[in-house]
Scaffold this motif. Sequence first.
Motif, PDB file in Angstrom:
ATOM      1  N   ALA A  32      -4.147  13.474  -9.371  1.00  0.00           N
ATOM      2  CA  ALA A  32      -4.586  14.202  -8.173  1.00  0.00           C
ATOM      3  C   ALA A  32      -3.923  15.577  -8.140  1.00  0.00           C
ATOM      4  N   LYS A  33      -4.741  16.602  -7.996  1.00  0.00           N
ATOM      5  CA  LYS A  33      -4.240  17.979  -7.978  1.00  0.00           C
ATOM      6  C   LYS A  33      -4.262  18.607  -6.580  1.00  0.00           C
ATOM      7  N   THR A  34      -5.065  18.053  -5.684  1.00  0.00           N
ATOM      8  CA  THR A  34      -5.134  18.590  -4.320  1.00  0.00           C
ATOM      9  C   THR A  34      -4.843  17.467  -3.331  1.00  0.00           C
ATOM     10  N   ALA A  35      -4.560  17.848  -2.114  1.00  0.00           N
ATOM     11  CA  ALA A  35      -4.292  16.870  -1.068  1.00  0.00           C
ATOM     12  C   ALA A  35      -5.519  16.001  -0.810  1.00  0.00           C
ATOM     13  N   ASP A  36      -6.700  16.606  -0.886  1.00  0.00           N
ATOM     14  CA  ASP A  36      -7.930  15.825  -0.688  1.00  0.00           C
ATOM     15  C   ASP A  36      -8.102  14.768  -1.780  1.00  0.00           C
ATOM     16  N   GLN A  37      -7.839  15.151  -3.020  1.00  0.00           N
ATOM     17  CA  GLN A  37      -7.935  14.193  -4.127  1.00  0.00           C
ATOM     18  C   GLN A  37      -6.915  13.072  -3.939  1.00  0.00           C
ATOM     19  N   LEU A  38      -5.718  13.451  -3.568  1.00  0.00           N
ATOM     20  CA  LEU A  38      -4.669  12.469  -3.367  1.00  0.00           C
ATOM     21  C   LEU A  38      -5.016  11.522  -2.222  1.00  0.00           C
ATOM     22  N   HIS A  39      -5.548  12.065  -1.154  1.00  0.00           N
ATOM     23  CA  HIS A  39      -5.958  11.246  -0.016  1.00  0.00           C
ATOM     24  C   HIS A  39      -7.043  10.255  -0.446  1.00  0.00           C
ATOM     25  N   PHE A  40      -7.998  10.718  -1.244  1.00  0.00           N
ATOM     26  CA  PHE A  40      -9.066   9.851  -1.753  1.00  0.00           C
ATOM     27  C   PHE A  40      -8.486   8.739  -2.626  1.00  0.00           C
ATOM     28  N   VAL A  41      -7.582   9.095  -3.535  1.00  0.00           N
ATOM     29  CA  VAL A  41      -6.992   8.113  -4.445  1.00  0.00           C
ATOM     30  C   VAL A  41      -6.192   7.069  -3.672  1.00  0.00           C
ATOM     31  N   LEU A  42      -5.425   7.506  -2.686  1.00  0.00           N
ATOM     32  CA  LEU A  42      -4.645   6.557  -1.897  1.00  0.00           C
ATOM     33  C   LEU A  42      -5.558   5.643  -1.087  1.00  0.00           C
ATOM     34  N   GLY A  43      -6.646   6.184  -0.566  1.00  0.00           N
ATOM     35  CA  GLY A  43      -7.610   5.356   0.151  1.00  0.00           C
ATOM     36  C   GLY A  43      -8.249   4.327  -0.768  1.00  0.00           C
ATOM     37  N   MET A  44      -8.600   4.776  -1.969  1.00  0.00           N
ATOM     38  CA  MET A  44      -9.199   3.878  -2.951  1.00  0.00           C
ATOM     39  C   MET A  44      -8.191   2.793  -3.358  1.00  0.00           C
ATOM     40  N   THR A  45      -6.947   3.174  -3.571  1.00  0.00           N
ATOM     41  CA  THR A  45      -5.902   2.221  -3.935  1.00  0.00           C
ATOM     42  C   THR A  45      -5.739   1.169  -2.847  1.00  0.00           C
ATOM     43  N   THR A  46      -5.761   1.602  -1.603  1.00  0.00           N
ATOM     44  CA  THR A  46      -5.621   0.674  -0.485  1.00  0.00           C
ATOM     45  C   THR A  46      -6.784  -0.311  -0.440  1.00  0.00           C
ATOM     46  N   LYS A  47      -7.990   0.204  -0.640  1.00  0.00           N
ATOM     47  CA  LYS A  47      -9.175  -0.667  -0.610  1.00  0.00           C
ATOM     48  C   LYS A  47      -9.201  -1.636  -1.792  1.00  0.00           C
ATOM     49  N   LEU A  48      -8.753  -1.182  -2.951  1.00  0.00           N
ATOM     50  CA  LEU A  48      -8.782  -2.027  -4.147  1.00  0.00           C
ATOM     51  C   LEU A  48      -7.585  -2.969  -4.254  1.00  0.00           C
ATOM     52  N   ALA A  49      -6.606  -2.825  -3.361  1.00  0.00           N
ATOM     53  CA  ALA A  49      -5.399  -3.649  -3.429  1.00  0.00           C
ATOM     54  C   ALA A  49      -5.694  -5.134  -3.255  1.00  0.00           C
ATOM     55  N   ILE A  50      -6.811  -5.463  -2.665  1.00  0.00           N
ATOM     56  CA  ILE A  50      -7.165  -6.869  -2.459  1.00  0.00           C
ATOM     57  C   ILE A  50      -7.482  -7.569  -3.784  1.00  0.00           C
ATOM     58  N   ILE A  51      -7.995  -6.822  -4.753  1.00  0.00           N
ATOM     59  CA  ILE A  51      -8.383  -7.431  -6.035  1.00  0.00           C
ATOM     60  C   ILE A  51      -7.180  -8.051  -6.760  1.00  0.00           C
ATOM     61  N   PRO A  52      -6.051  -7.342  -6.933  1.00  0.00           N
ATOM     62  CA  PRO A  52      -4.901  -7.982  -7.574  1.00  0.00           C
ATOM     63  C   PRO A  52      -4.314  -9.126  -6.747  1.00  0.00           C
ATOM     64  N   LYS A  53      -4.423  -9.045  -5.441  1.00  0.00           N
ATOM     65  CA  LYS A  53      -3.889 -10.130  -4.615  1.00  0.00           C
ATOM     66  C   LYS A  53      -4.713 -11.403  -4.795  1.00  0.00           C
ATOM     67  N   ILE A  54      -6.027 -11.268  -4.812  1.00  0.00           N
ATOM     68  CA  ILE A  54      -6.886 -12.431  -5.065  1.00  0.00           C
ATOM     69  C   ILE A  54      -6.672 -12.920  -6.496  1.00  0.00           C
ATOM     70  N   GLY A  55      -6.615 -11.973  -7.433  1.00  0.00           N
ATOM     71  CA  GLY A  55      -6.386 -12.335  -8.838  1.00  0.00           C
ATOM     72  C   GLY A  55      -5.059 -13.036  -9.031  1.00  0.00           C
ATOM     73  N   GLY A  56      -4.020 -12.565  -8.342  1.00  0.00           N
ATOM     74  CA  GLY A  56      -2.703 -13.195  -8.447  1.00  0.00           C
ATOM     75  C   GLY A  56      -2.699 -14.617  -7.919  1.00  0.00           C
ATOM     76  N   THR A  57      -3.377 -14.813  -6.796  1.00  0.00           N
ATOM     77  CA  THR A  57      -3.479 -16.157  -6.231  1.00  0.00           C
ATOM     78  C   THR A  57      -4.219 -17.085  -7.185  1.00  0.00           C
ATOM     79  N   MET A  58      -5.346 -16.600  -7.706  1.00  0.00           N
ATOM     80  CA  MET A  58      -6.118 -17.404  -8.655  1.00  0.00           C
ATOM     81  C   MET A  58      -5.332 -17.657  -9.941  1.00  0.00           C
ATOM     82  N   LEU A  59      -4.542 -16.674 -10.360  1.00  0.00           N
ATOM     83  CA  LEU A  59      -3.739 -16.820 -11.574  1.00  0.00           C
ATOM     84  C   LEU A  59      -2.726 -17.953 -11.415  1.00  0.00           C
TER      85      LEU A  59
END
Length: 152
Positions: A32-59
């Motif tokens: 991320a080079k700009t604040a907008d890009q960083l904000h987008f990436v952090l939002g995406m990371t937050t939304k995708l955080a459920i995938i490793p949690k479900i994967g970890g439980t299933m693992l």
Amino acid sequence: MGLFGLLLALHILSSIAIIGPAFVMPIFRRSAKTADQLHFVLGMTTKLAIIPKIGGTMLVITGVWLMILTKMGLSQMWLNVSILLSLLMVVMIDGWVEPRMKKIAKILSESQGQGHVIPAEFGLLIRKIAPIETAAQLLMIGTLVLMVVKPF
């Protein structure tokens, strides 16, 4: 395919659900080079955080089930070491990386409206997180190698 094959396939897919985001998200954050890009990436990371949690439980569920089916228990050293490495990885990510990422998100949200410049605090915090993320990634690789090779 049978129950063993199905459990093994779910176990492997679950590990991919954990490993994928753990390797990709730090790369996205650092790019991320700009604040907008960083904000987008952090939002995406937050939304995708459920995938490793479900994967970890299933693992964990499929791993324990596989241990029961094979009557392996905790008798294999490679399995004990891989469980230990996995627990260390979880502690590193949930105990060190996540709280710092929340702090970064807070700094970023407070600086919204100040243009496209990424706050200076961000660089310092990311530099502190990078070695922890790298160590967690190495632990993941070590666990994966132990699960595939079963050296001892």
